[in-house]
Design a protein around this motif. Structure first.
Motif, mmCIF file in Angstrom:
data_model
loop_
_atom_site.group_PDB
_atom_site.id
_atom_site.type_symbol
_atom_site.label_atom_id
_atom_site.label_comp_id
_atom_site.label_asym_id
_atom_site.label_seq_id
_atom_site.Cartn_x
_atom_site.Cartn_y
_atom_site.Cartn_z
ATOM 1 N N GLY A 185 100.973 48.938 87.267
ATOM 2 C CA GLY A 185 99.875 49.206 86.342
ATOM 3 C C GLY A 185 99.594 48.105 85.338
ATOM 4 N N THR A 186 100.251 46.954 85.516
ATOM 5 C CA THR A 186 100.019 45.837 84.607
ATOM 6 C C THR A 186 99.499 44.640 85.394
ATOM 7 O OG1 THR A 186 101.795 46.555 83.151
ATOM 8 C CG2 THR A 186 101.093 44.262 82.953
ATOM 9 N N VAL A 187 98.406 44.060 84.898
ATOM 10 C CA VAL A 187 97.893 42.838 85.522
ATOM 11 C C VAL A 187 98.792 41.684 85.085
ATOM 12 C CG1 VAL A 187 95.953 41.245 85.658
ATOM 13 C CG2 VAL A 187 95.532 43.708 85.604
ATOM 14 N N THR A 188 99.405 41.006 86.059
ATOM 15 C CA THR A 188 100.358 39.935 85.718
ATOM 16 C C THR A 188 99.837 38.555 86.103
ATOM 17 O OG1 THR A 188 101.436 40.215 87.863
ATOM 18 C CG2 THR A 188 102.344 41.461 85.996
ATOM 19 N N GLY A 189 98.626 38.523 86.627
ATOM 20 C CA GLY A 189 98.062 37.233 86.994
ATOM 21 C C GLY A 189 96.929 37.416 87.968
ATOM 22 N N VAL A 190 96.475 36.291 88.549
ATOM 23 C CA VAL A 190 95.352 36.346 89.486
ATOM 24 C C VAL A 190 95.666 35.533 90.731
ATOM 25 C CG1 VAL A 190 93.517 36.787 87.810
ATOM 26 C CG2 VAL A 190 94.251 34.435 88.237
ATOM 27 N N ARG A 191 95.052 35.955 91.825
ATOM 28 C CA ARG A 191 95.121 35.201 93.073
ATOM 29 C C ARG A 191 93.850 34.342 93.123
ATOM 30 N NH1 ARG A 191 98.706 33.446 96.771
ATOM 31 N NH2 ARG A 191 97.796 33.239 98.842
ATOM 32 N N VAL A 192 94.011 33.055 93.332
ATOM 33 C CA VAL A 192 92.882 32.136 93.223
ATOM 34 C C VAL A 192 92.709 31.371 94.527
ATOM 35 C CG1 VAL A 192 91.918 30.184 91.920
ATOM 36 C CG2 VAL A 192 93.394 31.843 90.767
ATOM 37 N N ARG A 193 91.471 31.136 94.890
ATOM 38 C CA ARG A 193 91.184 30.276 96.030
ATOM 39 C C ARG A 193 90.458 29.037 95.511
ATOM 40 N NH1 ARG A 193 90.373 30.791 101.675
ATOM 41 N NH2 ARG A 193 88.879 29.264 102.436
ATOM 42 N N SER A 194 91.018 27.861 95.827
ATOM 43 C CA SER A 194 90.352 26.614 95.455
ATOM 44 C C SER A 194 89.313 26.293 96.510
ATOM 45 C CB SER A 194 91.359 25.471 95.357
ATOM 46 O OG SER A 194 90.667 24.234 95.422
ATOM 47 N N HIS A 195 88.064 26.197 96.098
ATOM 48 C CA HIS A 195 87.023 25.843 97.055
ATOM 49 C C HIS A 195 86.985 24.333 97.302
ATOM 50 C CE1 HIS A 195 85.674 29.841 97.542
ATOM 51 N NE2 HIS A 195 85.210 29.982 96.316
ATOM 52 N N VAL A 196 87.811 23.581 96.572
ATOM 53 C CA VAL A 196 87.907 22.137 96.824
ATOM 54 C C VAL A 196 88.855 21.880 97.981
ATOM 55 C CG1 VAL A 196 88.639 19.912 95.882
ATOM 56 C CG2 VAL A 196 87.310 21.484 94.467
ATOM 57 N N THR A 197 90.046 22.493 97.920
ATOM 58 C CA THR A 197 91.045 22.217 98.956
ATOM 59 C C THR A 197 91.123 23.326 100.001
ATOM 60 O OG1 THR A 197 92.773 23.319 97.693
ATOM 61 C CG2 THR A 197 92.453 20.966 97.283
ATOM 62 N N GLY A 198 90.463 24.458 99.728
ATOM 63 C CA GLY A 198 90.534 25.570 100.662
ATOM 64 C C GLY A 198 91.840 26.355 100.562
ATOM 65 N N LEU A 247 83.333 11.520 96.012
ATOM 66 C CA LEU A 247 83.057 12.860 96.526
ATOM 67 C C LEU A 247 84.244 13.775 96.222
ATOM 68 C CD1 LEU A 247 81.122 14.632 98.125
ATOM 69 C CD2 LEU A 247 82.100 13.739 100.232
ATOM 70 N N VAL A 248 83.968 14.929 95.629
ATOM 71 C CA VAL A 248 85.025 15.904 95.319
ATOM 72 C C VAL A 248 85.163 16.891 96.475
ATOM 73 C CG1 VAL A 248 85.721 17.782 93.780
ATOM 74 C CG2 VAL A 248 84.701 15.715 92.831
ATOM 75 N N ALA A 249 84.075 17.559 96.808
ATOM 76 C CA ALA A 249 84.057 18.507 97.923
ATOM 77 C C ALA A 249 82.617 18.902 98.197
ATOM 78 C CB ALA A 249 84.878 19.751 97.585
ATOM 79 N N ASP A 250 82.295 19.149 99.455
ATOM 80 C CA ASP A 250 80.941 19.539 99.862
ATOM 81 C C ASP A 250 79.889 18.653 99.167
ATOM 82 O OD1 ASP A 250 82.153 21.411 101.434
ATOM 83 O OD2 ASP A 250 81.610 23.146 100.221
#
Lengths: 132, 388, 247
Positions: free
Chosen positions: B178-191, C106-109
């Motif tokens: 029941g406690t938020v301890t962080g976030v899951r993140v996706r980098s759109h730069v590196t995928g 270029l960084v991405a896309d």
């Protein structure tokens, strides 16, 4: 709704070459012409020194060379050389004028006018080369 | 002082910008994640008005007071960032004139300085104004640069140690008992995907607040309420021109750079990523804007776009302009029994700093800290310092 | 055409977009997407639609959507434009190629790193706000000493991408930085000696080869090429004066 169509690889990083005047305006074309004719004139200068070097081989070598120089193919090259000189020289005038901050707003007009002058002079020189 | 607490801020809009600035000044370790470019949501897209508060002085005085206070503070902490030409509320019809007394009374209550001008005076100030103009009220409106002002907050925060990560999208919440301890993140730069641990997660995603809080099964009553704006070429006024009446479509023209921006309309959408651009709204901007300054009707259009206001619809059947423009900070411990998550939404560009202050106060309270806010005094770095 | 009836029939347009994510989509490739474009649909509108409905990982820079922030510069069919005001149907092609700006890492896309650009802009000394030249006949209200407005330059990096010299000389201050220096000189924001010290060297005002492409692509009427030439004239005059003063 956007639809993905296909995914294909093109290999190398496709950033456009700076030497491509397509999609560009008159000033860019002038820049490319200046570079191309400049490089051409340097190559000509080197060739010219090699050719002049033939003088060292005495009169026979020189006469043979002069004969080659009178062939139509070489005369065409002469016209190309003259074109290069005219374009480089006249565009040089444009660069000098606007490079000092004068006539900047009409730089395209100046370019096309000078190129028209180049074309006229080229036509005249071509006539001279092939008839005289 | 420097705390060891780590706060993750989701959303790189104007609220996120001011919030990371506030939090690092208070000594927190701060990481901000934004799925796209900074200010690519609503923040960058509004018409660029630094509100005097006049627009809300009659119907929404809490907002009006916030606006005038922040108007003064922002000019002080971000000097050189505004076109400081003031604004006019102009009366074109008799109905507009009838609104004058209510307007002046509201402004007085909210401490918004006003000056009433005659039709002749208005015409000398703004040569393109509708010649039917009856009178106008001068107020301290100004024009802001919706990209460069938030960037001054980001720049300053970055130099004070904030970790600002554009192009990083939150795709899930880390929840333990029941406690938020962080976030899951996706980098759109590196995928790549990664986890960010946090003592507190702040959802500062504005019109996207509901989408993000749903990841923690928390509820936020935010209604994305877009408005259409049209920018025409040419600067047809030097002052901000407002219609002296209750808020309605096309009641403002904000001069900015070499453009005049006409705004705005109001409707609600479910998905803030899919606003669309209703054709009749674009037409109405020319029509209604033309009632203020006839020349804009024929001025060449530069751009037409929509931006989603993050309005808070707490119960009731209110919609659109009836909703208050003030902001709210939700502690989800109190609302949904979820610890570790705070949501800030509502508000507007002008009140970004105040929203951040309120949110940072909640963060401090939750952690049992008492650290004063310093953002009213600290002068911001130039925006390009973000890149240094 | 007037504003009534600007919207019209839609037509399908294919966007061919450069994709690159270091170590992930590497080497770069082109992805293609189809959108239904009405006459008002901009390249940015299309990118937004693609991101919302087809590929949420697509990266591009954008903020104000009305040509005022300068974040969305990119190459559209090989020519630098602001995506927010580049209308798809105006391109006149069924396929529109969208690529990142050149002459910036270029960084991405479609995202490029603006750091080198900012490092050349910042020292120019140009202020964000200038005196407004619109409606000089207008009186000013009490409390407003001068009408001001933001500078024309929106620092979009488009001119550098189009500059043939900047593409081969990364050290070149570039059109935007030089034009900004000229503004700082004209407005008196910085002393002339400081401005000239900033631009009078190999990678400064003399590096320009007068292709004037910067002026041709500038989306914000800055005409940087023209300002570089004007800056040279001022610099030459300054040097000549100084030479005779010394002599």
């Amino acid at each position: 709704m956007a639809v993905p169509i296909q995914q294909k690889s093109t290999g190398a990083r496709a950033l456009q070459a700076w030497f491509n005047p397509l999609k560009r305006s008159a000033g860019f074309l002038a820049f490319v012409l200046m570079r191309v004719t400049g490089i051409g004139l340097v190559i000509y200068l080197l060739l010219h020194m090699v050719v002049i070097g033939n003088l060292l081989r005495g009169p026979e070598g020189w006469d043979a060379l002069v004969a080659t120089m009178k062939s139509p193919a070489v005369l065409v090259l002469d016209v190309i050389l003259i074109a290069g000189i005219l374009i480089h020289m006249l565009n040089g005038i444009r660069v000098t004028i606007i490079g000092l901050g004068f006539g900047t707003s009409s730089h395209k007009g100046i370019f096309w006018t000078l190129m028209a002058v180049a074309a006229l002079l080229l036509a005249y020189s071509g006539w001279l080369v092939f008839t005289k | 002082m420097r705390t060891t607490y780590h706060v993750v801020v989701i959303g790189g809009g104007s609220t996120g910008a001011a919030l990371v600035h506030d939090l690092v000044l208070r000594g927190f370790k701060v990481t901000l994640v934004e799925r796209g470019e900074l200010t690519s949501g609503t923040a960058g897209r509004h018409h660029g008005l630094l509100h005097s508060g006049g627009r809300y002085a009659v119907n929404d005085q809490e907002s009006a007071i916030e606006c005038i206070e922040e108007n003064i503070i922002l000019r002080k902490i971000a000097p050189g960032s505004f076109e400081e030409n003031d604004g006019l509320f102009v009366a074109i019809t008799d109905e507009d004139v009838a609104y004058l007394d209510k307007f002046l009374a509201g402004c007085e209550t909210c401490h918004i300085p006003t000056r009433v001008l005659t039709a002749a005076q208005v015409k000398r100030l703004e040569p393109h104004i509708n010649p039917q103009v009856k009178l106008a009220v001068q107020v301290p409106d100004a024009t802001m640069d919706c990209w460069r002002l938030p960037m001054r907050f980001f720049a300053t925060a970055k130099h004070n140690g904030a970790d600002i990560r554009p192009y990083n999208e939150v795709i899930g919440m880390l929840i333990t008992a029941g406690t938020v301890t962080g976030v899951r993140v996706r980098s759109h730069v590196t995928g790549q995907e990664y986890d960010l641990k946090a003592d507190i997660v702040v959802n500062a995603t504005g019109a996207w607040a509901e989408k993000v809080s749903e990841m923690a099964h928390a509820r936020v009553p935010v209604k994305p309420t877009p408005g259409v704006m049209v920018a025409v070429r040419g600067r047809w006024c030097n002052m901000v021109i407002n219609r002296l009446n209750k808020p309605s479509d096309g009641d403002i023209i904000v001069p900015q750079r070499g453009l005049s921006v006409i705004g705005t309309t109001s409707w609600t959408v479910e998905d803030p990523d899919r606003l669309g651009l209703p054709e009749d709204h674009v037409r109405r901007m020319f029509e209604k804007g033309g009632e203020l300054i006839p020349a804009v009707k024929h001025a060449p259009m530069r751009a037409a776009w929509a931006a989603a206001r993050p309005l808070i619809a707490e119960g009731g059947a209110q919609e659109g302009r009836e909703l208050p423009r003030t902001f709210k900070c939700f502690d989800h411990k109190v609302r949904d029994g979820i610890e570790g998550l705070v949501t800030i939404s509502g508000g507007k560009g002008t009140t970004m700093r105040a929203m951040a202050e309120a949110t940072a106060n909640v963060v401090c309270d939750k952690l049992g800290l008492d650290i004063p806010c310093r953002t009213k005094e600290v002068v911001l770095l130039p925006y390009w310092a973000y890149y240094q | 055409m007037n504003q009534h009836g600007r919207f019209g029939p839609t037509r399908p347009i294919t966007l061919k977009i450069l994709r690159y994510k270091p170590g992930f989509i590497d080497p770069p490739r082109y992805d293609t997407f189809q959108v239904q474009a009405d006459p008002l649909m901009t390249v940015l509108d299309a990118l937004e639609e693609i991101k919302a409905t087809a590929d949420s990982t697509l990266l591009y820079r954008h903020s104000c959507h009305h040509a005022s922030c300068g974040t969305c510069g990119m190459k559209v069919n090989g020519r630098e434009q602001l995506a927010c005001v580049a209308r798809l149907v105006d391109e006149g092609t069924d396929e529109v190629v969208v690529e990142p700006l050149g002459s910036a890492p270029l960084v991405a896309d479609l995202v490029v790193d603006m750091t080198p650009f900012a490092l050349h802009m910042a020292p120019s000394g140009m202020a964000l706000v200038r005196d407004s030249e619109f409606m000089p006949e207008a009186e000013r209200p009490a409390g407003v000493e001068r009408y001001t407005r933001y500078e024309d330059c929106i620092e979009c990096n488009i001119c550098l991408s189009a500059c043939p010299v900047a593409n081969t000389n990364p050290g070149f201050i570039g059109p935007a930085g030089l034009a900004a220096a000229y503004r700082a000189l004209v407005t008196g924001e910085r002393p002339a000696a400081e401005v000239f010290a900033y631009v009078d060297h190999d990678d400064g005002v003399w590096r320009c080869h007068s292709a004037m492409e910067c002026s041709a692509v500038c989306p914000s009427d800055v005409q940087p090429g023209h300002k570089i030439m004007a800056l040279r004239r001022e610099l030459v005059a300054y040097k000549v004066k100084r030479f005779f003063k010394r002599g």
